[in-house]
Every structure is written in C-alpha cells, then in structure tokens.
Design a protein around this motif. Structure first.
Motif, PDB file in Angstrom:
ATOM      1  N   HIS A 171      32.850  61.324  23.987  1.00  0.00           N
ATOM      2  CA  HIS A 171      33.364  61.119  22.547  1.00  0.00           C
ATOM      3  C   HIS A 171      32.639  59.754  22.048  1.00  0.00           C
ATOM      4  O   HIS A 171      32.219  59.663  21.005  1.00  0.00           O
ATOM      5  N   TYR A 172      32.479  58.743  23.025  1.00  0.00           N
ATOM      6  CA  TYR A 172      31.856  57.512  22.310  1.00  0.00           C
ATOM      7  C   TYR A 172      30.361  57.359  22.651  1.00  0.00           C
ATOM      8  O   TYR A 172      29.774  56.393  22.260  1.00  0.00           O
ATOM      9  N   ARG A 173      29.831  58.312  23.195  1.00  0.00           N
ATOM     10  CA  ARG A 173      28.242  58.214  23.945  1.00  0.00           C
ATOM     11  C   ARG A 173      28.083  56.917  24.582  1.00  0.00           C
ATOM     12  O   ARG A 173      27.036  56.277  24.281  1.00  0.00           O
ATOM     13  N   MET A 174      28.954  56.103  25.330  1.00  0.00           N
ATOM     14  CA  MET A 174      28.821  55.188  26.237  1.00  0.00           C
ATOM     15  C   MET A 174      29.743  55.213  27.349  1.00  0.00           C
ATOM     16  O   MET A 174      30.467  56.147  27.426  1.00  0.00           O
ATOM     17  N   THR A 175      29.446  54.235  28.442  1.00  0.00           N
ATOM     18  CA  THR A 175      30.071  54.356  29.491  1.00  0.00           C
ATOM     19  C   THR A 175      31.582  53.846  29.343  1.00  0.00           C
ATOM     20  O   THR A 175      31.609  53.058  28.326  1.00  0.00           O
ATOM     21  N   PRO A 176      32.583  53.922  30.154  1.00  0.00           N
ATOM     22  CA  PRO A 176      33.783  53.044  29.793  1.00  0.00           C
ATOM     23  C   PRO A 176      33.444  51.616  29.744  1.00  0.00           C
ATOM     24  O   PRO A 176      34.056  50.820  29.208  1.00  0.00           O
ATOM     25  N   HIS A 177      32.607  50.930  30.754  1.00  0.00           N
ATOM     26  CA  HIS A 177      32.491  49.890  30.923  1.00  0.00           C
ATOM     27  C   HIS A 177      31.825  49.233  29.682  1.00  0.00           C
ATOM     28  O   HIS A 177      32.044  47.907  29.192  1.00  0.00           O
ATOM     29  N   GLN A 178      30.816  49.995  28.950  1.00  0.00           N
ATOM     30  CA  GLN A 178      30.096  49.597  27.924  1.00  0.00           C
ATOM     31  C   GLN A 178      31.170  49.555  26.569  1.00  0.00           C
ATOM     32  O   GLN A 178      31.160  48.646  25.773  1.00  0.00           O
ATOM     33  N   LEU A 179      31.975  50.526  26.595  1.00  0.00           N
ATOM     34  CA  LEU A 179      33.224  50.547  25.538  1.00  0.00           C
ATOM     35  C   LEU A 179      34.011  49.503  25.845  1.00  0.00           C
ATOM     36  O   LEU A 179      34.304  48.673  24.572  1.00  0.00           O
ATOM     37  N   LEU A 180      34.361  48.956  27.116  1.00  0.00           N
ATOM     38  CA  LEU A 180      35.381  47.968  27.087  1.00  0.00           C
ATOM     39  C   LEU A 180      34.470  46.529  26.838  1.00  0.00           C
ATOM     40  O   LEU A 180      35.069  45.747  25.958  1.00  0.00           O
ATOM     41  N   LEU A 181      33.286  46.428  27.005  1.00  0.00           N
ATOM     42  CA  LEU A 181      32.669  45.349  26.543  1.00  0.00           C
ATOM     43  C   LEU A 181      32.596  44.967  25.155  1.00  0.00           C
ATOM     44  O   LEU A 181      32.691  44.255  24.443  1.00  0.00           O
ATOM     45  N   LYS A 182      32.266  46.244  24.548  1.00  0.00           N
ATOM     46  CA  LYS A 182      32.185  46.382  22.937  1.00  0.00           C
ATOM     47  C   LYS A 182      33.455  45.995  22.563  1.00  0.00           C
ATOM     48  O   LYS A 182      33.532  44.969  21.393  1.00  0.00           O
ATOM     49  N   ILE A 183      34.493  46.546  22.782  1.00  0.00           N
ATOM     50  CA  ILE A 183      35.896  45.873  22.245  1.00  0.00           C
ATOM     51  C   ILE A 183      36.116  44.509  22.665  1.00  0.00           C
ATOM     52  O   ILE A 183      36.449  43.902  21.661  1.00  0.00           O
ATOM     53  N   TYR A 197      25.395  39.992  23.719  1.00  0.00           N
ATOM     54  CA  TYR A 197      25.956  41.307  22.880  1.00  0.00           C
ATOM     55  C   TYR A 197      25.530  40.879  21.269  1.00  0.00           C
ATOM     56  O   TYR A 197      25.041  41.738  20.803  1.00  0.00           O
ATOM     57  N   HIS A 198      25.752  39.477  21.261  1.00  0.00           N
ATOM     58  CA  HIS A 198      25.857  39.185  19.706  1.00  0.00           C
ATOM     59  C   HIS A 198      24.350  38.093  19.448  1.00  0.00           C
ATOM     60  O   HIS A 198      24.234  38.181  18.100  1.00  0.00           O
ATOM     61  N   GLY A 199      23.798  37.810  20.296  1.00  0.00           N
ATOM     62  CA  GLY A 199      22.636  37.140  20.144  1.00  0.00           C
ATOM     63  C   GLY A 199      22.832  35.814  19.816  1.00  0.00           C
ATOM     64  O   GLY A 199      21.737  35.215  19.007  1.00  0.00           O
ATOM     65  N   ILE A 200      23.931  35.228  19.999  1.00  0.00           N
ATOM     66  CA  ILE A 200      24.292  33.946  19.710  1.00  0.00           C
ATOM     67  C   ILE A 200      25.326  33.339  20.716  1.00  0.00           C
ATOM     68  O   ILE A 200      26.233  34.207  21.061  1.00  0.00           O
ATOM     69  N   THR A 201      25.536  32.232  20.908  1.00  0.00           N
ATOM     70  CA  THR A 201      26.613  31.553  21.928  1.00  0.00           C
ATOM     71  C   THR A 201      27.872  31.587  21.014  1.00  0.00           C
ATOM     72  O   THR A 201      27.770  31.225  19.849  1.00  0.00           O
ATOM     73  N   PRO A 202      28.966  31.391  21.884  1.00  0.00           N
ATOM     74  CA  PRO A 202      30.117  31.174  21.054  1.00  0.00           C
ATOM     75  C   PRO A 202      30.236  30.049  20.240  1.00  0.00           C
ATOM     76  O   PRO A 202      30.771  29.903  19.340  1.00  0.00           O
ATOM     77  N   VAL A 203      29.942  28.935  20.790  1.00  0.00           N
ATOM     78  CA  VAL A 203      29.754  27.486  20.128  1.00  0.00           C
ATOM     79  C   VAL A 203      28.786  27.594  18.816  1.00  0.00           C
ATOM     80  O   VAL A 203      29.131  27.206  17.805  1.00  0.00           O
ATOM     81  N   ALA A 204      27.695  28.197  19.094  1.00  0.00           N
ATOM     82  CA  ALA A 204      26.731  28.191  17.944  1.00  0.00           C
ATOM     83  C   ALA A 204      27.157  29.228  16.957  1.00  0.00           C
ATOM     84  O   ALA A 204      27.279  28.758  15.937  1.00  0.00           O
ATOM     85  N   LEU A 205      28.070  30.273  17.281  1.00  0.00           N
ATOM     86  CA  LEU A 205      28.841  30.997  16.236  1.00  0.00           C
ATOM     87  C   LEU A 205      29.830  30.417  15.415  1.00  0.00           C
ATOM     88  O   LEU A 205      29.742  30.131  14.231  1.00  0.00           O
ATOM     89  N   ARG A 206      30.583  29.451  15.978  1.00  0.00           N
ATOM     90  CA  ARG A 206      31.474  28.808  15.353  1.00  0.00           C
ATOM     91  C   ARG A 206      30.778  27.487  14.637  1.00  0.00           C
ATOM     92  O   ARG A 206      31.192  27.679  13.518  1.00  0.00           O
ATOM     93  N   ARG A 207      29.925  26.925  15.073  1.00  0.00           N
ATOM     94  CA  ARG A 207      29.059  26.050  14.292  1.00  0.00           C
ATOM     95  C   ARG A 207      28.473  26.390  13.109  1.00  0.00           C
ATOM     96  O   ARG A 207      28.428  26.041  12.117  1.00  0.00           O
TER      97      ARG A 207
END
Length: 103
Positions: free
Chosen positions: A35-47, A85-95
């Motif tokens: 259905h999602y064309r990814m593994t369950p682990h990939q889906l969980l990571l995405k979510i 996953y996002h190409g940026i750290t959480p702190v940098a995203l916030r900043r």
C-alpha cells in the motif's frame, strides 16, 4: 495505520500496530509494503519525523521531550535521524523559523 499517528502508538512503535490490527508482523509488513511502497519501519519513521517537525515549529516543547514522546530515549539518536530525514537539525529548524510562527 492511522493508529500510528497517535503519540502513544508512535512511542510504542510497530508492536502497537501489530497489536491493534491483530495481523502477524509478516502479513502487516506485506500489506504496508504493497500500500505505501515502503517498509513498516520506514513508514513509522516518516510519521514520527513529520509529527516532530510540526511540534518543533508550533510548540515550545524541548527537543528531548519531543523525542521521548515518539519513542526515542536518546536525544542524539533522534537528532541524527531528524537531520537525515529533513536535512536540518531540530535546533536549526527552530532557529530558522522562530519568527515565522510567533504571535
């Protein structure tokens, strides 16, 4: 799979999905893959990563709290996954977005 969007189930991971659906892991794996064309682990990571992205932007919760809320006990591991996953750290995203979402 919608059940994985609940924080408690994100924290528990795939075992929550297996328990909720009552499918065996191999059967669940096959269904998610088809259905999602990814593994369950990939889906969980995405979510998890999309949920954390939103929380980082729209709340003032600590990165450590956000990581734990979705099942990561190690903040450094969470930060590595988030950056991969996002190409940026959480702190940098916030900043980078601090002025965008403040009232």
């Amino acid at each position: 799979v919608e059940a994985l969007h609940q924080e408690e189930n994100m924290r528990r991971g795939l075992s929550a999905l297996v328990e909720l659906t009552r499918y065996s892991y191999p059967h669940l794996f096959r269904l998610i893959r088809e259905h999602y064309r990814m593994t369950p682990h990939q889906l969980l990571l995405k979510i998890r990563m999309e949920y954390c992205y939103d929380r980082l932007l729209f709340t003032e919760d600590l990165v450590e709290e956000i990581a734990r809320s979705v099942g990561y006990e190690s903040t450094s591991h969470f930060q590595q996954l988030f950056r991969s996953y996002h190409g940026i750290t959480p702190v940098a995203l916030r900043r980078q977005n601090k002025d965008v979402f403040t009232v």
